[in-house]
Design a protein around this motif. Structure first.
Motif, PDB file in Angstrom:
ATOM      1  N   SER A 156       0.817  -1.215   0.000  1.00 44.40           N
ATOM      2  CA  SER A 156       0.000   0.000   0.000  1.00 44.40           C
ATOM      3  C   SER A 156       0.854   1.270   0.000  1.00 44.40           C
ATOM      4  O   SER A 156       0.377   2.346  -0.358  1.00 44.40           O
ATOM      5  N   LEU A 157       2.107   1.139   0.379  1.00 45.90           N
ATOM      6  CA  LEU A 157       2.993   2.310   0.440  1.00 45.90           C
ATOM      7  C   LEU A 157       3.508   2.723  -0.932  1.00 45.90           C
ATOM      8  O   LEU A 157       3.924   3.859  -1.126  1.00 45.90           O
ATOM      9  N   PHE A 158       3.478   1.787  -1.882  1.00 49.23           N
ATOM     10  CA  PHE A 158       4.176   2.011  -3.141  1.00 49.23           C
ATOM     11  C   PHE A 158       3.244   1.924  -4.350  1.00 49.23           C
ATOM     12  O   PHE A 158       2.265   1.167  -4.351  1.00 49.23           O
ATOM     13  N   ASN A 191      14.106   9.216  -9.806  1.00 47.84           N
ATOM     14  CA  ASN A 191      13.054   9.887  -9.027  1.00 47.84           C
ATOM     15  C   ASN A 191      12.225   8.878  -8.237  1.00 47.84           C
ATOM     16  O   ASN A 191      11.869   9.111  -7.074  1.00 47.84           O
ATOM     17  N   HIS A 192      11.904   7.753  -8.872  1.00 48.73           N
ATOM     18  CA  HIS A 192      11.146   6.701  -8.184  1.00 48.73           C
ATOM     19  C   HIS A 192      11.951   6.138  -7.009  1.00 48.73           C
ATOM     20  O   HIS A 192      11.400   5.882  -5.925  1.00 48.73           O
ATOM     21  N   ILE A 193      13.255   5.939  -7.231  1.00 47.61           N
ATOM     22  CA  ILE A 193      14.106   5.401  -6.166  1.00 47.61           C
ATOM     23  C   ILE A 193      14.162   6.370  -4.992  1.00 47.61           C
ATOM     24  O   ILE A 193      14.093   5.962  -3.829  1.00 47.61           O
ATOM     25  N   ILE A 196      10.996   5.897  -3.080  1.00 49.99           N
ATOM     26  CA  ILE A 196      11.021   4.646  -2.315  1.00 49.99           C
ATOM     27  C   ILE A 196      11.862   4.800  -1.053  1.00 49.99           C
ATOM     28  O   ILE A 196      11.459   4.402   0.044  1.00 49.99           O
ATOM     29  N   LEU A 197      13.051   5.384  -1.219  1.00 43.07           N
ATOM     30  CA  LEU A 197      13.936   5.585  -0.072  1.00 43.07           C
ATOM     31  C   LEU A 197      13.260   6.423   1.004  1.00 43.07           C
ATOM     32  O   LEU A 197      13.337   6.115   2.197  1.00 43.07           O
ATOM     33  N   GLY A 198      12.572   7.480   0.572  1.00 43.25           N
ATOM     34  CA  GLY A 198      11.918   8.372   1.517  1.00 43.25           C
ATOM     35  C   GLY A 198      10.779   7.705   2.265  1.00 43.25           C
ATOM     36  O   GLY A 198      10.589   7.942   3.463  1.00 43.25           O
ATOM     37  N   LYS A 199      10.043   6.839   1.583  1.00 41.27           N
ATOM     38  CA  LYS A 199       8.879   6.197   2.202  1.00 41.27           C
ATOM     39  C   LYS A 199       9.264   5.243   3.328  1.00 41.27           C
ATOM     40  O   LYS A 199       8.480   5.001   4.237  1.00 41.27           O
ATOM     41  N   LYS A 200      10.466   4.672   3.243  1.00 43.82           N
ATOM     42  CA  LYS A 200      10.904   3.735   4.275  1.00 43.82           C
ATOM     43  C   LYS A 200      12.118   4.237   5.056  1.00 43.82           C
ATOM     44  O   LYS A 200      12.728   3.492   5.813  1.00 43.82           O
ATOM     45  N   THR A 206      20.848  -0.726  -1.888  1.00 41.50           N
ATOM     46  CA  THR A 206      21.055  -2.043  -1.292  1.00 41.50           C
ATOM     47  C   THR A 206      19.997  -2.322  -0.231  1.00 41.50           C
ATOM     48  O   THR A 206      19.486  -3.438  -0.108  1.00 41.50           O
ATOM     49  N   GLN A 207      19.638  -1.296   0.532  1.00 43.60           N
ATOM     50  CA  GLN A 207      18.600  -1.450   1.537  1.00 43.60           C
ATOM     51  C   GLN A 207      17.237  -1.713   0.889  1.00 43.60           C
ATOM     52  O   GLN A 207      16.407  -2.415   1.457  1.00 43.60           O
ATOM     53  N   ILE A 208      17.022  -1.146  -0.304  1.00 48.99           N
ATOM     54  CA  ILE A 208      15.780  -1.424  -1.024  1.00 48.99           C
ATOM     55  C   ILE A 208      15.712  -2.916  -1.358  1.00 48.99           C
ATOM     56  O   ILE A 208      14.672  -3.561  -1.193  1.00 48.99           O
TER      57      ILE A 208
END
Length: 218
Positions: A156-158, A191-193, A196-200, A206-208
């Motif tokens: 739901s976050l993405f 931009n998508h990355i 994603i980084l900001g949401k988590k 690597t953490q993704i």
């Protein structure tokens, strides 16, 4: 302006060889070579160092412990340069703040490029290391089950596009490879990355991959 580097390795032949190699590159200035993690930490505390190259296993203080202190107490960025590709070392180094993890069998130019990349604010994890990490993460202790990639993350976050990009990052694809596969620009992927980084509250790709494969954020 040259990138200021130190080398930490308990093998004097490796230290001197690496010093000689790196000094041949115009972009790099080797400030010092030290024999353990404690000396690396002390030097970074007392001097302006851009990138610290750290072996994993060293006396007095290992490279992972040194990475944690360097990340917490200085502005130096740590690059692990070692012969060890054990997943425990890799995960410990990343969670301790390492900006890169390379094996010593890389060509000198690859090591130079990694130093420059880290200096410019990016992260480096070579394919062999990422493959090792993925293999470990995907090894299910329950032999009767197989891990369903991406099943443990909060969908739901993405957006669907972000999910697709995460899945390809987890497979080890670069932005350029993802761009060709999804038919979108590398800028859009970046931009998508960032989203994603900001949401988590993550800091690098690597953490993704780890999050996508395990559903956990270290």
């Amino acid at each position: 302006m040259k990138i200021k580097v130190i080398i930490a390795d308990d093998n004097p032949f490796v230290r001197e060889g690496m010093r000689i190699i790196l000094t041949t590159f115009d972009e790099i200035e080797v400030l010092a070579s030290v024999q353990d993690g404690q000396e690396a930490v002390d030097f970074c505390r007392q001097n302006e160092v851009d990138v610290a190259l750290l072996d994993v296993q060293m006396p007095n203080m290992n490279g992972v412990e040194a990475t944690k202190l360097i990340a917490e107490q200085t502005g130096t960025k740590a690059l692990i340069l070692t012969t060890f590709d054990d997943e425990a070392f890799i995960l410990d180094a990343i969670s301790s703040g390492a900006k890169g993890y390379l094996l010593k069998n890389n060509d000198p130019e690859r090591i130079r490029d990694a130093i420059i990349t880290i200096y410019n604010g990016h992260n480096v994890l070579q394919d062999a290391v990422l493959d090792k990490l993925k293999s470990s993460l995907l090894a299910d202790k329950d032999k009767d089950k197989k891990m369903d990639r991406g099943s443990k993350i909060d969908r739901s976050l993405f957006t669907d596009r972000e999910y697709d990009i995460m899945s390809l990052i987890a497979k080890g694809l670069s932005n350029r490879e993802i761009s060709k596969k999804l038919f979108i620009s590398e800028g859009t992927i970046a931009n998508h990355i960032t989203s994603i980084l900001g949401k988590k509250s993550l800091t690098h790709r690597t953490q993704i991959a780890i999050y996508f494969l395990t559903g956990e954020v270290d």
